[in-house]
Write a protein that holds these residues in place. Structure first.
Motif, PDB file in Angstrom:
ATOM      1  N   VAL A 221       1.361  -1.001  -0.096  1.00  0.00           N
ATOM      2  CA  VAL A 221      -0.019  -0.164   0.226  1.00  0.00           C
ATOM      3  C   VAL A 221       0.854   1.292  -0.119  1.00  0.00           C
ATOM      4  O   VAL A 221       1.959   1.810   0.490  1.00  0.00           O
ATOM      5  CB  VAL A 221      -0.499  -0.102   0.725  1.00  0.00           C
ATOM      6  N   TYR A 222       0.226   2.213  -0.594  1.00  0.00           N
ATOM      7  CA  TYR A 222       0.921   3.470  -1.306  1.00  0.00           C
ATOM      8  C   TYR A 222       0.449   4.446  -0.878  1.00  0.00           C
ATOM      9  O   TYR A 222      -1.182   5.233  -1.789  1.00  0.00           O
ATOM     10  CB  TYR A 222       2.211   3.710  -2.361  1.00  0.00           C
ATOM     11  N   MET A 223      -0.089   5.204   0.105  1.00  0.00           N
ATOM     12  CA  MET A 223      -0.493   6.973   0.562  1.00  0.00           C
ATOM     13  C   MET A 223      -0.051   7.180  -0.762  1.00  0.00           C
ATOM     14  O   MET A 223       0.276   8.473  -0.131  1.00  0.00           O
ATOM     15  CB  MET A 223      -0.778   6.629   2.070  1.00  0.00           C
ATOM     16  N   SER A 224      -1.204   7.608  -1.643  1.00  0.00           N
ATOM     17  CA  SER A 224      -1.040   8.425  -2.395  1.00  0.00           C
ATOM     18  C   SER A 224      -1.436   9.913  -2.397  1.00  0.00           C
ATOM     19  O   SER A 224      -0.711  11.088  -2.672  1.00  0.00           O
ATOM     20  CB  SER A 224      -1.707   8.505  -3.668  1.00  0.00           C
ATOM     21  N   GLU A 225      -2.537   9.983  -1.242  1.00  0.00           N
ATOM     22  CA  GLU A 225      -3.344  11.152  -0.496  1.00  0.00           C
ATOM     23  C   GLU A 225      -4.020  11.078   0.077  1.00  0.00           C
ATOM     24  O   GLU A 225      -4.790  10.254   0.431  1.00  0.00           O
ATOM     25  CB  GLU A 225      -4.292  11.337  -2.208  1.00  0.00           C
ATOM     26  N   GLY A 226      -2.955  11.494   1.292  1.00  0.00           N
ATOM     27  CA  GLY A 226      -3.953  11.801   2.510  1.00  0.00           C
ATOM     28  C   GLY A 226      -4.155  13.561   3.474  1.00  0.00           C
ATOM     29  O   GLY A 226      -3.292  14.286   2.856  1.00  0.00           O
ATOM     30  N   ASN A 227      -4.957  13.681   4.214  1.00  0.00           N
ATOM     31  CA  ASN A 227      -5.236  14.568   3.992  1.00  0.00           C
ATOM     32  C   ASN A 227      -5.251  15.501   4.816  1.00  0.00           C
ATOM     33  O   ASN A 227      -5.067  17.134   4.922  1.00  0.00           O
ATOM     34  CB  ASN A 227      -7.344  14.222   4.782  1.00  0.00           C
ATOM     35  N   ALA A 228      -4.374  14.366   5.896  1.00  0.00           N
ATOM     36  CA  ALA A 228      -3.142  15.708   6.899  1.00  0.00           C
ATOM     37  C   ALA A 228      -1.724  15.926   6.522  1.00  0.00           C
ATOM     38  O   ALA A 228      -0.915  16.029   6.813  1.00  0.00           O
ATOM     39  CB  ALA A 228      -3.130  14.681   8.173  1.00  0.00           C
ATOM     40  N   LEU A 229      -1.224  14.970   4.806  1.00  0.00           N
ATOM     41  CA  LEU A 229       0.073  14.488   4.809  1.00  0.00           C
ATOM     42  C   LEU A 229       0.164  15.425   3.771  1.00  0.00           C
ATOM     43  O   LEU A 229       1.248  15.726   2.770  1.00  0.00           O
ATOM     44  CB  LEU A 229       0.137  13.265   3.812  1.00  0.00           C
ATOM     45  N   TRP A 230      -0.650  16.180   2.746  1.00  0.00           N
ATOM     46  CA  TRP A 230      -0.617  17.090   2.385  1.00  0.00           C
ATOM     47  C   TRP A 230      -1.098  18.679   2.209  1.00  0.00           C
ATOM     48  O   TRP A 230      -1.953  18.942   2.928  1.00  0.00           O
ATOM     49  CB  TRP A 230      -1.456  17.162   1.398  1.00  0.00           C
ATOM     50  N   ARG A 231      -0.084  19.596   2.371  1.00  0.00           N
ATOM     51  CA  ARG A 231      -0.583  20.628   3.392  1.00  0.00           C
ATOM     52  C   ARG A 231      -0.681  21.668   1.699  1.00  0.00           C
ATOM     53  O   ARG A 231      -1.608  22.270   2.018  1.00  0.00           O
ATOM     54  CB  ARG A 231       1.695  22.018   3.417  1.00  0.00           C
ATOM     55  N   ARG A 232      -0.220  21.158   1.213  1.00  0.00           N
ATOM     56  CA  ARG A 232      -1.039  21.581  -0.293  1.00  0.00           C
ATOM     57  C   ARG A 232      -2.300  21.328  -0.691  1.00  0.00           C
ATOM     58  O   ARG A 232      -2.523  19.748  -0.924  1.00  0.00           O
ATOM     59  CB  ARG A 232      -0.066  21.274  -1.890  1.00  0.00           C
ATOM     60  N   TYR A 233      -3.491  21.945  -0.899  1.00  0.00           N
ATOM     61  CA  TYR A 233      -4.518  21.593  -1.306  1.00  0.00           C
ATOM     62  C   TYR A 233      -5.660  21.388   0.231  1.00  0.00           C
ATOM     63  O   TYR A 233      -6.515  21.543   0.526  1.00  0.00           O
ATOM     64  CB  TYR A 233      -4.947  20.438  -2.117  1.00  0.00           C
ATOM     65  N   TRP A 234      -4.758  20.020   0.804  1.00  0.00           N
ATOM     66  CA  TRP A 234      -5.821  19.554   2.062  1.00  0.00           C
ATOM     67  C   TRP A 234      -5.667  20.376   3.175  1.00  0.00           C
ATOM     68  O   TRP A 234      -6.575  20.718   4.087  1.00  0.00           O
ATOM     69  CB  TRP A 234      -5.390  18.110   2.552  1.00  0.00           C
ATOM     70  N   ALA A 235      -4.456  21.127   3.403  1.00  0.00           N
ATOM     71  CA  ALA A 235      -4.401  21.678   4.324  1.00  0.00           C
ATOM     72  C   ALA A 235      -5.437  22.437   5.306  1.00  0.00           C
ATOM     73  O   ALA A 235      -6.023  23.084   5.973  1.00  0.00           O
ATOM     74  CB  ALA A 235      -2.785  22.246   4.962  1.00  0.00           C
ATOM     75  N   GLU A 236      -5.713  23.733   4.381  1.00  0.00           N
ATOM     76  CA  GLU A 236      -6.458  24.410   4.380  1.00  0.00           C
ATOM     77  C   GLU A 236      -8.299  24.389   3.913  1.00  0.00           C
ATOM     78  O   GLU A 236      -9.219  24.507   5.010  1.00  0.00           O
ATOM     79  CB  GLU A 236      -6.530  25.817   3.086  1.00  0.00           C
ATOM     80  N   ARG A 237      -8.416  22.945   3.373  1.00  0.00           N
ATOM     81  CA  ARG A 237      -9.600  22.654   3.579  1.00  0.00           C
ATOM     82  C   ARG A 237      -9.886  21.979   4.953  1.00  0.00           C
ATOM     83  O   ARG A 237     -11.067  21.335   5.258  1.00  0.00           O
ATOM     84  CB  ARG A 237      -9.821  21.636   1.988  1.00  0.00           C
ATOM     85  N   THR A 238      -9.338  21.140   5.246  1.00  0.00           N
ATOM     86  CA  THR A 238      -9.546  20.412   6.892  1.00  0.00           C
ATOM     87  C   THR A 238      -9.044  20.546   8.174  1.00  0.00           C
ATOM     88  O   THR A 238      -9.394  20.344   9.045  1.00  0.00           O
ATOM     89  CB  THR A 238      -8.947  19.279   6.706  1.00  0.00           C
ATOM     90  N   GLY A 239      -8.119  21.880   7.800  1.00  0.00           N
ATOM     91  CA  GLY A 239      -7.294  23.005   8.927  1.00  0.00           C
ATOM     92  C   GLY A 239      -6.024  21.185   9.509  1.00  0.00           C
ATOM     93  O   GLY A 239      -6.115  21.682  10.912  1.00  0.00           O
TER      94      GLY A 239
END
Length: 572
Positions: free
Chosen positions: A380-398
């Motif tokens: 398994v490779y987590m390609s997109e994790g909502n806490a792992l990406w500053r770009r895009y996800w940080a501002e959407r999830t806090g």
């Protein structure tokens, strides 16, 4: 012999030897490093209405062992990024040798144009690592050629249009700093190049062009942009020379990013597109791996599943291939077309998106997604994790940097790899400063996160034999399961991650564990760990798994609650 008559004879022999020298040199086999790229350009100046499709270049390679491998060549215009479907006379053979010794090869043309043959030596000098695959002895992890385990340290490099910026500037300012920090894997948007070309490093030189689409929508067989292929391959080749794996994120499907659409291609065009791409890219061992696009269900025959079947058919080197699943609970990775999992953590807490949203930043969803995304034999490779990406996800999830650190450990303790990203903005990129890559000093706040990933990488590479371990949360008790996770090789080594100093109990196989240490997940500083207080084993029913005879349960309390702690126990 008369000395005066010998001189002309010697001169004639010398002239003959000089004349024959090029032929003798040509007869010598070309040397190629093991797992590196063999390439041979061929000239065919016949006129074709479409040089991409009207003739096929075929080649059979014979290994030193006698094994024969059929692999196609491809049309490459003038061989330097110029030419099109009607102009240019250069075709190329490319191959990835995986045996030391002398290889031979024979090529032919489908229209009867005379072919030829040659040979090359595959040598140990300059050898590459090889193709990334599932580790044969413990396929939760990756290994070069399936035999040499490697801890994947991966960063999401997001410069769609950066392949048109000066190459030396990108290698010096983007790739080399990552390599210097130990990164051996990148997820990128420029492979394949289909969209979003205004996204490049704004604090670098201007790109020479933004005409970077591989082909015009619906016309892949006649509009291949050979200059774009040249740019992609230059970047891929530079990284290949340094054994840095490259995973394509946006992949072959442009419909989600305003690029050329897979659906607009006929079945024949789809086969050509994959076959041509494989012929050009598969000889690069660091292709790791093929991906259709982000967030598809995995079972769509006309899209990702049919695409994966074509890649499986044409890629004789068996690189990693996948689709990216945002709902790993219902994944399709059991299918033979996919040989690893690329996942997200979007839909873990609840099946409906509005209920999931508040949980997307939580480290537990990353841990759980990696556990349920695993199909035996397919890492398994987590390609997109909502806490792992500053770009895009940080501002959407806090998501905070604490969330990022804990999510990374959540993936690792689930026996999975992951990528992370410290870029600040969704549509603008920079190298330096607070908006840039977090490897240039304290001005970028996510330099701290880069340090957290370094600590994790050091633990996995230096303090445990990660490739022998498996996730085993069942060994834990007396804890909050959303905050404490375990990776273990029972009886040999244990690793437990405890969020904010959460106490826990750990069931140990019989034996002594004299090597005991707490690691601060923020700083990497270590503290000696006690044996732990023994607690009674619980009464078990007939349905419970029975621990090994002589097993013990011990209570551990981390040194403090102001950071996350990693307990490492090792036998002997």
């Amino acid at each position: 012999m008369n000395p005066r008559s010998a001189a002309p004879v010697c001169t004639r022999w010398l002239a003959l030897l000089i004349a024959l020298a090029p032929l003798a040199a040509a007869a010598q086999p070309h040397a190629v490093g093991l797992h590196r790229v063999f390439e041979k350009p061929l000239d065919n100046d016949k006129a074709y209405a479409n040089k991409f499709t009207d003739v096929a270049l075929r080649c059979t390679y014979t290994a030193p062992s006698g094994r024969a491998v059929d692999f196609a060549g491809f049309f490459d215009g003038d061989g330097r990024g110029g030419g099109d479907a009607t102009t240019g006379s250069v075709w190329k053979l490319r191959f990835l040798p995986d045996e030391l010794g002398e290889w031979s090869y024979k090529w032919s043309w489908s229209d009867g144009t005379p072919g030829g043959e040659g040979r090359f030596d595959c040598v140990a000098e300059g050898a590459g690592k090889g193709v990334l695959r599932a580790y044969g002895e413990n396929p939760r992890w990756f290994a070069y050629n399936g035999t040499e385990p490697v801890w994947i340290k991966s960063y999401y490099e997001t410069g769609h249009g950066s392949i048109a910026q000066p190459f030396d500037w990108i290698t010096a300012n983007v790739y080399q700093p990552l390599i210097d920090r130990g990164y051996n894997h990148l997820q990128v948007n420029w492979l394949m190049s289909l969209c979003c070309f205004g996204q490049y490093y704004l604090d670098g030189p201007e790109p020479s062009t933004q005409d970077l689409a591989l082909y015009q929508d619906g016309r892949v067989e006649s509009t291949m942009n050979l200059d774009v292929w040249r740019r992609m391959e230059r970047h891929l080749g530079w990284l290949n020379d340094r054994n840095v794996g490259v995973h394509m994120f946006l992949g072959f499907e442009g419909r989600k990013n305003d690029g050329p659409k897979w659906d607009n291609l006929s079945d024949d065009a789809k086969d050509f597109y994959v076959r041509y791409s494989v012929a050009r890219l598969a000889p690069y061992a660091n292709l790791a791996g093929w991906n259709f696009v982000w967030e598809d269900p995995g079972d769509t025959e006309s899209r990702e599943l049919g695409w994966a079947r074509l890649v499986q058919k044409h890629d004789v080197f068996d690189h990693l291939r996948t689709y990216e699943d945002e709902m790993p609970r219902d994944n399709e990775y059991q299918r033979p077309e996919y040989n690893f999992a690329a996942i997200e953590n979007h839909h873990i807490a609840a099946p409906q998106n509005p209920l999931d949203l508040p949980y997307r930043k939580t480290p537990w969803t990353h841990h759980q997604a990696c556990l349920i995304g695993y199909v035996p034999g397919k890492p398994v490779y987590m390609s997109e994790g909502n806490a792992l990406w500053r770009r895009y996800w940080a501002e959407r999830t806090g998501a905070t940097q604490d969330d990022l650190r804990r999510a990374a450990w959540g993936c690792a303790t689930a026996g999975a790899s992951f990528c992370w990203n410290g870029h600040a903005k969704e549509y603008e990129l920079a190298v330096r400063g607070p908006e840039g890559i977090p490897f240039y000093g304290d001005e970028n706040p996510y330099t701290a996160s880069a340090g957290y990933i370094d600590v994790l990488s050091d633990v996995m590479n230096q303090r445990v034999d990660f490739h022998r371990m498996r996730p085993d949360d069942s060994l834990l008790s007396g804890h909050d399961p959303f905050r404490v996770w375990c990776l273990a090789e029972p009886g040999k080594q244990y690793l437990v991650f405890a969020t904010a100093g959460e106490p826990f109990q750990l069931t140990l196989a019989p034996g002594d564990y004299p090597s005991r240490v707490w690691v601060d997940a923020k700083t990497g500083e270590t503290t000696a760990a006690p044996e732990g207080d023994e607690v009674p084993m619980p009464a078990l029913t007939d349905d419970d798994d029975k621990p090994a005879e002589g097993a013990s349960r011990r209570r551990f309390t981390p040194p403090g609650a102001d950071t996350d702690w990693v307990l490492i126990l090792r036998a002997g």
